[in-house]
Design a protein around this motif. Structure first.
Motif, mmCIF file in Angstrom:
data_model
loop_
_atom_site.group_PDB
_atom_site.id
_atom_site.type_symbol
_atom_site.label_atom_id
_atom_site.label_comp_id
_atom_site.label_asym_id
_atom_site.label_seq_id
_atom_site.Cartn_x
_atom_site.Cartn_y
_atom_site.Cartn_z
ATOM 1 N N PRO A 19 0.829 -1.214 0.000
ATOM 2 C CA PRO A 19 0.000 0.000 0.000
ATOM 3 C C PRO A 19 0.863 1.264 0.000
ATOM 4 O O PRO A 19 1.958 1.277 0.560
ATOM 5 C CB PRO A 19 -0.797 -0.120 1.306
ATOM 6 N N ALA A 20 0.353 2.302 -0.627
ATOM 7 C CA ALA A 20 1.094 3.564 -0.741
ATOM 8 C C ALA A 20 0.797 4.450 0.472
ATOM 9 O O ALA A 20 -0.041 5.333 0.426
ATOM 10 C CB ALA A 20 0.733 4.274 -2.036
ATOM 11 N N THR A 21 1.485 4.188 1.557
ATOM 12 C CA THR A 21 1.329 4.991 2.763
ATOM 13 C C THR A 21 2.520 5.940 2.881
ATOM 14 O O THR A 21 3.502 5.810 2.139
ATOM 15 C CB THR A 21 1.281 4.100 4.020
ATOM 16 N N GLN A 22 2.441 6.848 3.818
ATOM 17 C CA GLN A 22 3.568 7.758 4.030
ATOM 18 C C GLN A 22 4.801 6.976 4.459
ATOM 19 O O GLN A 22 5.911 7.273 4.031
ATOM 20 C CB GLN A 22 3.220 8.815 5.071
ATOM 21 N N ARG A 23 4.597 5.966 5.269
ATOM 22 C CA ARG A 23 5.717 5.138 5.724
ATOM 23 C C ARG A 23 6.355 4.425 4.535
ATOM 24 O O ARG A 23 7.578 4.333 4.431
ATOM 25 C CB ARG A 23 5.217 4.121 6.751
ATOM 26 N N THR A 24 5.543 3.912 3.616
ATOM 27 C CA THR A 24 6.047 3.240 2.433
ATOM 28 C C THR A 24 6.855 4.195 1.569
ATOM 29 O O THR A 24 7.939 3.855 1.099
ATOM 30 C CB THR A 24 4.887 2.654 1.599
ATOM 31 N N ARG A 25 6.323 5.394 1.369
ATOM 32 C CA ARG A 25 7.052 6.392 0.565
ATOM 33 C C ARG A 25 8.392 6.740 1.217
ATOM 34 O O ARG A 25 9.399 6.890 0.534
ATOM 35 C CB ARG A 25 6.198 7.635 0.377
ATOM 36 N N THR A 26 8.388 6.842 2.534
ATOM 37 C CA THR A 26 9.621 7.158 3.247
ATOM 38 C C THR A 26 10.645 6.043 3.074
ATOM 39 O O THR A 26 11.824 6.312 2.821
ATOM 40 C CB THR A 26 9.339 7.383 4.754
ATOM 41 N N SER A 41 10.484 13.562 5.156
ATOM 42 C CA SER A 41 9.301 12.743 5.351
ATOM 43 C C SER A 41 9.173 12.297 6.809
ATOM 44 O O SER A 41 8.078 12.318 7.378
ATOM 45 C CB SER A 41 9.359 11.528 4.425
ATOM 46 N N GLN A 45 6.213 13.148 9.495
ATOM 47 C CA GLN A 45 5.553 12.148 10.329
ATOM 48 C C GLN A 45 5.612 12.556 11.803
ATOM 49 O O GLN A 45 4.625 12.438 12.526
ATOM 50 C CB GLN A 45 6.220 10.785 10.169
ATOM 51 N N ARG A 59 5.551 5.270 17.410
ATOM 52 C CA ARG A 59 5.636 5.975 16.119
ATOM 53 C C ARG A 59 6.609 7.142 16.203
ATOM 54 O O ARG A 59 7.368 7.399 15.269
ATOM 55 C CB ARG A 59 4.251 6.475 15.704
#
Length: 113
Positions: A19-26, A41, A45, A59
């Motif tokens: 899934p394209a989440t902020q965590r994934t993008r980071t 990024s 967060q 987190r």
């Protein structure tokens, strides 16, 4: 899992199909070694995490460790050491960051840090 195994192709594949989440993008930014973008990024967060609730502590710690990791990879040792020193209230986080502190001090040949 792939990151811990030091398998960059596995990490990249898992991130692309996941899934394209902020965590994934980071994580994609880190995988591409775009340290400044990854740090930005992580800072984003960190800014979205509310302060008091205990559930956000994990987190918050993860984002803080990501910032430290990006600064280390960017060879911003002085800045990284100041950041860690400023976070001296959390002893558990300090112990997690100790290896990075030693690495930065070793790179600077400065053991008084």
């Amino acid at each position: 899992i792939y990151d811990a195994l030091d398998d960059p192709d596995g990490v990249l594949g898992a991130l692309i199909i996941g899934p394209a989440t902020q965590r994934t993008r980071t994580l994609l930014l880190e995988q591409a070694e775009r340290w400044s973008d990854a740090q930005a990024s992580y800072e984003d967060q960190l800014s979205t995490i509310s302060d008091p609730p205990r559930q956000d502590e994990a987190r918050r710690d993860e984002a803080f460790q990501g910032i430290v990791r990006c600064q280390l990879r960017s060879r911003r040792y002085e800045s990284m050491l100041r950041l860690i020193r400023g976070e001296s209230s959390d002893s558990e986080l300090q112990s997690k960051l100790k290896p990075k502190t030693v690495e930065a001090a070793w790179s600077l040949s400065s053991w008084n840090r």
